[in-house]
Enzyme design. Structure first.
Site, PDB file in Angstrom:
ATOM      1  N   CYS B 111      50.210  15.307 -16.264  1.00  0.00           N
ATOM      2  CA  CYS B 111      50.496  14.533 -15.039  1.00  0.00           C
ATOM      3  C   CYS B 111      49.640  13.279 -15.028  1.00  0.00           C
ATOM      4  O   CYS B 111      49.915  12.367 -15.806  1.00  0.00           O
ATOM      5  CB  CYS B 111      50.353  15.379 -13.778  1.00  0.00           C
ATOM      6  SG  CYS B 111      48.844  16.351 -13.607  1.00  0.00           S
ATOM      7  N   SER B 112      48.619  13.221 -14.193  1.00  0.00           N
ATOM      8  CA  SER B 112      47.889  11.961 -14.057  1.00  0.00           C
ATOM      9  C   SER B 112      46.455  12.200 -13.616  1.00  0.00           C
ATOM     10  O   SER B 112      45.878  11.362 -12.938  1.00  0.00           O
ATOM     11  CB  SER B 112      48.592  11.081 -13.026  1.00  0.00           C
ATOM     12  OG  SER B 112      48.714  11.798 -11.803  1.00  0.00           O
ATOM     13  N   CYS B 113      45.871  13.351 -13.985  1.00  0.00           N
ATOM     14  CA  CYS B 113      44.525  13.692 -13.531  1.00  0.00           C
ATOM     15  C   CYS B 113      43.530  12.615 -13.972  1.00  0.00           C
ATOM     16  O   CYS B 113      43.526  12.205 -15.143  1.00  0.00           O
ATOM     17  CB  CYS B 113      44.125  15.055 -14.071  1.00  0.00           C
ATOM     18  SG  CYS B 113      45.216  16.350 -13.456  1.00  0.00           S
TER      19      CYS B 113
END
Lengths: 219, 207
Positions: B111-113
């Site tokens: 995702c985009s952590c």
């Protein structure tokens, strides 16, 4: 779940395109979509793992054709529809058509700083000893659950070494299903590039993933 | 994900999304689920208060103060909190020191952590398919996309942020900065150098 979100090593995606002096948002709707998503966490009552699953659980063509904040928006709409907070006919109409559902809490302007500062720590007190220690050889299990998981496909079935212990953390595979936090030991596992990608890999490449104990078996 | 949606093209699509967001905000406000002033404050926070200048202060402190550097590398979350940065998407931070032998790079393939308290919200490229796919397989190719290379003998360790641990890179202090103040050093620290897709600026690049 195995979905388009699981992108590690996927080919044909093209070069990375950095943008000089990039702003946090590129349009007013992105600002508002970001803010309503954060604010709805409180009345909505879902957890971060449920949010992630609501975003990623969609057909690849849908996931890949949406921009980042469009995915956030689609995830938010799904979470709200599942809980009867906002119905699709209301989105179409552009205003509320049904009575508000009682919610436990909402986010006030006065509460914003405290909410952000509090965050959502996931470390929990261990209730059992860790199965692995730093230096142990482990293998990422070959699993393909239809539900949420945080074990990326590209490491499944591959052997690596425990590089660090991160404590006991909320287990997303359980938490995303509303089945409780079920905290598990979390490890940073290091894999050689050659182990993952084969003999053509950069020999000086190492990749780490953070893996909960149920993802791992002795190697 | 389609990277062509965030620009100024695709007007029809964009306005449909725009209308949808407006509709949602209206409904949520009418139902009393959200307070518009809280929304404004959330946006203002991440546009003006929480961003890579925070991380630059952390790096500059670590470059200047060896005891702080040791605390940062030992347990980054409390060390970063000493400078007032903490909270959402930075609950469990780990700092990674670059050395002449090792270059660290951070990605979230799923995702985009990203460590919000020290770097702010992630840039579009960090959330994009090219970066998320390529970083773990061809990180040197990624660095070339960013316009630089590191020696072939330097090991690259790519950290895939698959849990709630957030990683921030501690780049090497540029040479020729002896005696510089923390404020001046912080000017050298770029966001990308704290992700591992860039290097700090050189002394001649800042005033």
């Amino acid at each position: 779940m195995d979905g388009a979100h699981d992108m590690g090593g996927v080919p044909w995606t093209g070069p990375v395109a950095p943008e000089p002096d990039e702003p946090p948002f590129h349009a007013e709707w992105e600002r508002r979509a970001f803010a309503i998503t954060l604010a709805m966490g409180m009345p909505g009552g879902w957890n971060i793992d449920m949010s992630r699953f609501a975003r990623e659980n969609r057909p690849p063509a849908d996931y890949l054709s949406k921009s980042y904040f469009e995915i956030w928006l689609a995830g938010l709409e799904r979470l709200m529809a599942e809980r009867d907070l906002v119905a699709p006919d209301e989105v179409a109409a552009g205003h509320a058509l049904h009575p508000a559902k009682p919610v436990a809490r909402t986010l006030s302007a006065e509460g914003v700083a405290a909410m952000l500062h509090r965050g959502g720590p996931t470390e929990r007190t261990p209730t059992s000893p860790a199965r692995f220690a730093v230096g142990d050889r482990v293998r990422a299990r070959m699993i393909n659950p239809p539900t949420h998981t945080r074990l990326p496909r590209y490491v499944r079935g591959h052997a690596g070494t425990i590089a660090a212990m991160r404590g006991c953390h909320v287990f997303p595979d359980s938490n995303a299903r509303g089945a409780g936090e079920d905290p598990q030991w979390l490890y940073t596992v290091a894999f050689d590039g050659v182990e993952i990608w084969g003999a053509d890999s950069d020999p000086a490449l190492e990749i780490t993933v953070d893996a909960w104990e149920p993802y791992l078996e002795p190697a | 994900m389609n990277e062509h949606h965030h620009g100024d093209h695709d007007h029809s699509d964009l306005s449909e999304t725009e209308l949808r967001v407006r509709a949602l905000e209206t409904i949520l406000t009418e139902k009393g689920y959200v307070e518009p002033a809280a929304l404004d404050l959330l946006i203002e926070t991440y546009e003006t208060k929480v961003g890579p200048r925070n991380g630059a202060r952390v790096v500059a402190r670590a470059w200047s103060d060896s005891a702080y550097r040791a605390r940062l590398l030992g347990d980054a979350t409390p060390a970063i909190a000493e400078l007032g940065y903490a909270g959402r998407q930075g609950e469990h931070i780990v700092a990674l020191a670059n050395t002449p032998e090792l270059h660290n790079m951070v990605v979230c393939t799923l995702c985009s952590c990203y460590p919000w308290p020290v770097l702010g919200l992630p840039p579009v490229w960090y959330k994009s398919a090219p970066y998320r796919s390529k970083a773990v397989k061809d990180p040197r190719g990624v660095l070339r996309d960013f316009g630089f290379e590191i020696p072939a003998t330097t090991k690259i360790r790519v950290w895939d942020s698959t849990a709630e641990i957030r990683y921030v890179v501690l780049p090497m202090r540029p040479e020729g900065t002896e005696g510089w103040s923390e404020e001046r050093l912080a000017e050298l620290v770029t966001r990308d150098s704290m992700i591992g897709t860039g290097l700090p600026k050189q002394p001649h690049e800042v005033g």
